[in-house]
Write a protein that holds these residues in place. Structure first.
Motif, PDB file in Angstrom:
ATOM      1  N   SER A  85     -85.106  28.414  15.290  1.00  0.00           N
ATOM      2  CA  SER A  85     -85.602  29.040  16.821  1.00  0.00           C
ATOM      3  C   SER A  85     -86.252  28.169  17.028  1.00  0.00           C
ATOM      4  O   SER A  85     -86.836  27.297  16.625  1.00  0.00           O
ATOM      5  N   ILE A  86     -86.774  27.782  18.593  1.00  0.00           N
ATOM      6  CA  ILE A  86     -88.098  27.610  19.519  1.00  0.00           C
ATOM      7  C   ILE A  86     -88.754  28.951  20.026  1.00  0.00           C
ATOM      8  O   ILE A  86     -88.226  29.556  20.240  1.00  0.00           O
ATOM      9  N   THR A  87     -89.962  28.317  20.022  1.00  0.00           N
ATOM     10  CA  THR A  87     -91.032  28.910  21.156  1.00  0.00           C
ATOM     11  C   THR A  87     -91.365  28.199  22.213  1.00  0.00           C
ATOM     12  O   THR A  87     -91.145  27.478  23.012  1.00  0.00           O
ATOM     13  N   ALA A  88     -91.891  29.280  23.080  1.00  0.00           N
ATOM     14  CA  ALA A  88     -91.937  29.154  25.040  1.00  0.00           C
ATOM     15  C   ALA A  88     -92.585  30.083  24.723  1.00  0.00           C
ATOM     16  O   ALA A  88     -92.397  31.548  24.465  1.00  0.00           O
TER      17      ALA A  88
ATOM     18  N   ILE B 279     -79.398  28.385  18.820  1.00  0.00           N
ATOM     19  CA  ILE B 279     -80.612  28.756  18.410  1.00  0.00           C
ATOM     20  C   ILE B 279     -80.772  30.056  19.452  1.00  0.00           C
ATOM     21  O   ILE B 279     -80.650  29.906  20.560  1.00  0.00           O
ATOM     22  N   ASP B 280     -82.420  30.882  18.685  1.00  0.00           N
ATOM     23  CA  ASP B 280     -82.771  31.861  19.473  1.00  0.00           C
ATOM     24  C   ASP B 280     -83.834  30.780  20.207  1.00  0.00           C
ATOM     25  O   ASP B 280     -84.630  29.571  19.710  1.00  0.00           O
ATOM     26  N   VAL B 281     -84.808  31.347  21.191  1.00  0.00           N
ATOM     27  CA  VAL B 281     -85.578  31.450  21.725  1.00  0.00           C
ATOM     28  C   VAL B 281     -86.902  32.349  21.551  1.00  0.00           C
ATOM     29  O   VAL B 281     -86.329  33.389  21.861  1.00  0.00           O
ATOM     30  N   GLN B 282     -87.672  32.045  20.986  1.00  0.00           N
ATOM     31  CA  GLN B 282     -88.669  33.163  20.621  1.00  0.00           C
ATOM     32  C   GLN B 282     -90.153  33.635  21.781  1.00  0.00           C
ATOM     33  O   GLN B 282     -91.579  31.829  22.063  1.00  0.00           O
ATOM     34  N   PRO B 283     -90.500  34.283  22.313  1.00  0.00           N
ATOM     35  CA  PRO B 283     -91.299  34.314  23.356  1.00  0.00           C
ATOM     36  C   PRO B 283     -92.561  33.689  22.966  1.00  0.00           C
ATOM     37  O   PRO B 283     -93.068  35.434  21.962  1.00  0.00           O
ATOM     38  N   ILE B 284     -93.598  34.107  23.116  1.00  0.00           N
ATOM     39  CA  ILE B 284     -95.408  33.498  22.268  1.00  0.00           C
ATOM     40  C   ILE B 284     -96.186  34.114  23.687  1.00  0.00           C
ATOM     41  O   ILE B 284     -95.395  32.822  24.989  1.00  0.00           O
ATOM     42  N   ASP B 285     -96.833  34.113  23.570  1.00  0.00           N
ATOM     43  CA  ASP B 285     -98.234  33.627  24.498  1.00  0.00           C
ATOM     44  C   ASP B 285     -99.574  32.467  25.051  1.00  0.00           C
ATOM     45  O   ASP B 285     -98.940  31.503  23.506  1.00  0.00           O
ATOM     46  N   ALA B 286    -100.056  32.552  25.501  1.00  0.00           N
ATOM     47  CA  ALA B 286    -100.093  31.051  25.434  1.00  0.00           C
ATOM     48  C   ALA B 286    -101.668  31.270  24.681  1.00  0.00           C
ATOM     49  O   ALA B 286    -102.390  29.878  25.002  1.00  0.00           O
ATOM     50  N   SER B 287    -102.306  32.037  24.417  1.00  0.00           N
ATOM     51  CA  SER B 287    -103.648  31.817  23.150  1.00  0.00           C
ATOM     52  C   SER B 287    -102.643  31.214  22.138  1.00  0.00           C
ATOM     53  O   SER B 287    -103.325  30.922  21.298  1.00  0.00           O
ATOM     54  N   SER B 288    -101.847  30.765  21.198  1.00  0.00           N
ATOM     55  CA  SER B 288    -100.888  30.248  20.758  1.00  0.00           C
ATOM     56  C   SER B 288    -100.882  28.438  20.712  1.00  0.00           C
ATOM     57  O   SER B 288    -100.592  28.085  19.779  1.00  0.00           O
ATOM     58  N   PHE B 289    -101.086  28.154  22.103  1.00  0.00           N
ATOM     59  CA  PHE B 289    -101.007  26.814  22.709  1.00  0.00           C
ATOM     60  C   PHE B 289    -102.838  26.889  22.421  1.00  0.00           C
ATOM     61  O   PHE B 289    -103.856  27.091  22.957  1.00  0.00           O
ATOM     62  N   LYS B 290    -102.800  25.161  21.419  1.00  0.00           N
ATOM     63  CA  LYS B 290    -104.573  24.980  21.946  1.00  0.00           C
ATOM     64  C   LYS B 290    -104.625  24.300  22.790  1.00  0.00           C
ATOM     65  O   LYS B 290    -103.997  22.704  22.919  1.00  0.00           O
ATOM     66  N   ARG B 291    -105.218  24.051  24.044  1.00  0.00           N
ATOM     67  CA  ARG B 291    -105.289  23.124  24.709  1.00  0.00           C
ATOM     68  C   ARG B 291    -106.830  23.437  25.588  1.00  0.00           C
ATOM     69  O   ARG B 291    -107.103  23.901  25.703  1.00  0.00           O
ATOM     70  N   HIS B 292    -106.758  21.949  26.044  1.00  0.00           N
ATOM     71  CA  HIS B 292    -108.370  21.273  26.477  1.00  0.00           C
ATOM     72  C   HIS B 292    -108.007  21.448  28.104  1.00  0.00           C
ATOM     73  O   HIS B 292    -109.274  22.268  28.410  1.00  0.00           O
ATOM     74  N   ALA B 293    -107.139  21.484  29.070  1.00  0.00           N
ATOM     75  CA  ALA B 293    -107.132  21.991  30.639  1.00  0.00           C
ATOM     76  C   ALA B 293    -106.811  23.452  30.213  1.00  0.00           C
ATOM     77  O   ALA B 293    -105.116  24.312  29.838  1.00  0.00           O
ATOM     78  N   ASP B 294    -107.758  24.059  31.425  1.00  0.00           N
ATOM     79  CA  ASP B 294    -107.333  25.955  31.559  1.00  0.00           C
ATOM     80  C   ASP B 294    -106.151  25.844  32.550  1.00  0.00           C
ATOM     81  O   ASP B 294    -106.530  26.374  33.397  1.00  0.00           O
ATOM     82  N   VAL B 295    -104.926  25.887  32.186  1.00  0.00           N
ATOM     83  CA  VAL B 295    -103.983  25.744  32.620  1.00  0.00           C
ATOM     84  C   VAL B 295    -103.512  27.045  33.786  1.00  0.00           C
ATOM     85  O   VAL B 295    -103.777  27.952  32.858  1.00  0.00           O
ATOM     86  N   SER B 296    -103.222  27.188  34.892  1.00  0.00           N
ATOM     87  CA  SER B 296    -103.378  28.591  35.521  1.00  0.00           C
ATOM     88  C   SER B 296    -102.098  29.426  35.280  1.00  0.00           C
ATOM     89  O   SER B 296    -101.270  28.922  34.188  1.00  0.00           O
ATOM     90  N   GLU B 297    -101.963  30.481  34.356  1.00  0.00           N
ATOM     91  CA  GLU B 297    -101.108  31.400  34.361  1.00  0.00           C
ATOM     92  C   GLU B 297     -99.373  31.566  35.096  1.00  0.00           C
ATOM     93  O   GLU B 297     -98.646  31.610  35.484  1.00  0.00           O
TER      94      GLU B 297
END
Length: 293
Positions: free
Chosen positions: A173-176, A231-249
């Motif tokens: 699987s992968i996540t998105a 393969i499967d695609v697993q949903p994850i939320d934005a908190s799982s990504f460590k980003r410097h940019a405060d990208v809009s949802e």
């Protein structure tokens, strides 16, 4: 029509050059590094003789822009100011490619051209500032687009090709991101409509995106399904990504202006994605042999 195009090594700029050729127009590439390196008089001469300047070049690395804002403002603001200045001197129509990310966090539904803007990242602030420069003249055109796909599969920014590389490197699987939404847009469709707007001497701001919106999860899942990867695609939320940019949802958009002018909308993004993957020979490319049985 003689057209000067920046950003021709990118997905949209290269597609604009192809679309110009298909229309029988003369398209010329301008390298932004060369333009910035030469003296002012030579900069001016580089824009002489063109009817239209399409500025599609940009620093699109949102994370890098956050860490190195000076580069972002140089690439996205200063370059635009210089190109705009000399295009005006020679009487060329100026067309600026912007981003639906400039809208920020004002709403949860798709943005239209009359919504307020409040960008949340350095990159999107720099794009908005460039827009504001360009719109000081009433006959200029600003096209806001986003979540672009298409172009050469060896382009390092090709979203579809990169997801397929990711799939090949994993098992199971992968996540998105299931929280961020946008309007996946085929560069070929965007380029075609862009040139139609120019030919009709349109002015002001237009959202140009394929119809419909999707989360990153839905977008990636559709790519996986079209590739045939088991393969499967697993949903994850934005908190799982460590980003410097405060990208809009929310970077999804619709075009009220095209609707008001009774222009046909761009086709649904799922149809455009399928066509691109067929053209790029990516459709079913990751299907296992036993899946054909």
């Amino acid at each position: 029509m003689k057209v000067l195009v920046t950003g021709t090594s990118g997905m949209l700029g290269s597609e604009v050059l192809c679309a110009l050729t298909d229309r029988g127009d003369a398209g010329t590439a301008l390298d932004r590094a060369t333009f910035l390196r030469v003296e002012a008089t030579e900069r001016s001469s580089m824009l002489d003789g063109f009817d239209v300047v399409i500025h599609a070049a940009a620093n699109t690395n949102v994370e890098q822009c956050e860490l190195m804002p000076e580069e972002s403002y140089r690439d996205n603001c200063f370059l635009t100011e210089q190109l705009f200045r000399y295009s005006r001197r020679h009487g060329a129509k100026f067309v600026f490619i912007s981003s639906t990310g400039v809208y920020g966090r004002g709403k949860s539904s798709p943005y239209h051209e009359y919504d307020a803007v409040s960008p949340t990242t350095v990159h999107h602030r720099s794009k908005l500032m460039a827009e504001q420069t360009v719109l000081t003249c009433t006959d200029t055109l600003v096209v806001r687009t986003g979540w672009l796909f298409g172009g050469r599969v060896d382009n390092p920014k090709n979203f579809v090709a990169n997801r397929l590389k990711e799939i090949r490197a994993v098992n199971g699987s992968i996540t998105a991101n299931s929280g961020q939404i946008g309007s996946p847009t085929y560069v070929r469709d965007c380029a075609r409509v862009l040139l139609e707007l120019i030919a009709d001497d349109c002015m002001g701001i237009y959202n140009v995106v394929n119809e419909g919106s999707a989360s990153r999860f839905e977008y990636v899942k559709q790519i996986v399904e079209l590739s045939g990867a088991p393969i499967d695609v697993q949903p994850i939320d934005a908190s799982s990504f460590k980003r410097h940019a405060d990208v809009s949802e929310n970077e999804a958009a619709v075009s009220y202006r095209m609707r008001f002018e009774e222009r046909p909308p761009l086709r649904p993004w799922r149809d455009a994605l399928a066509d691109y993957m067929i053209d790029a020979r990516l459709l079913g490319s990751l299907m296992r042999a036993d899946q054909n049985c």
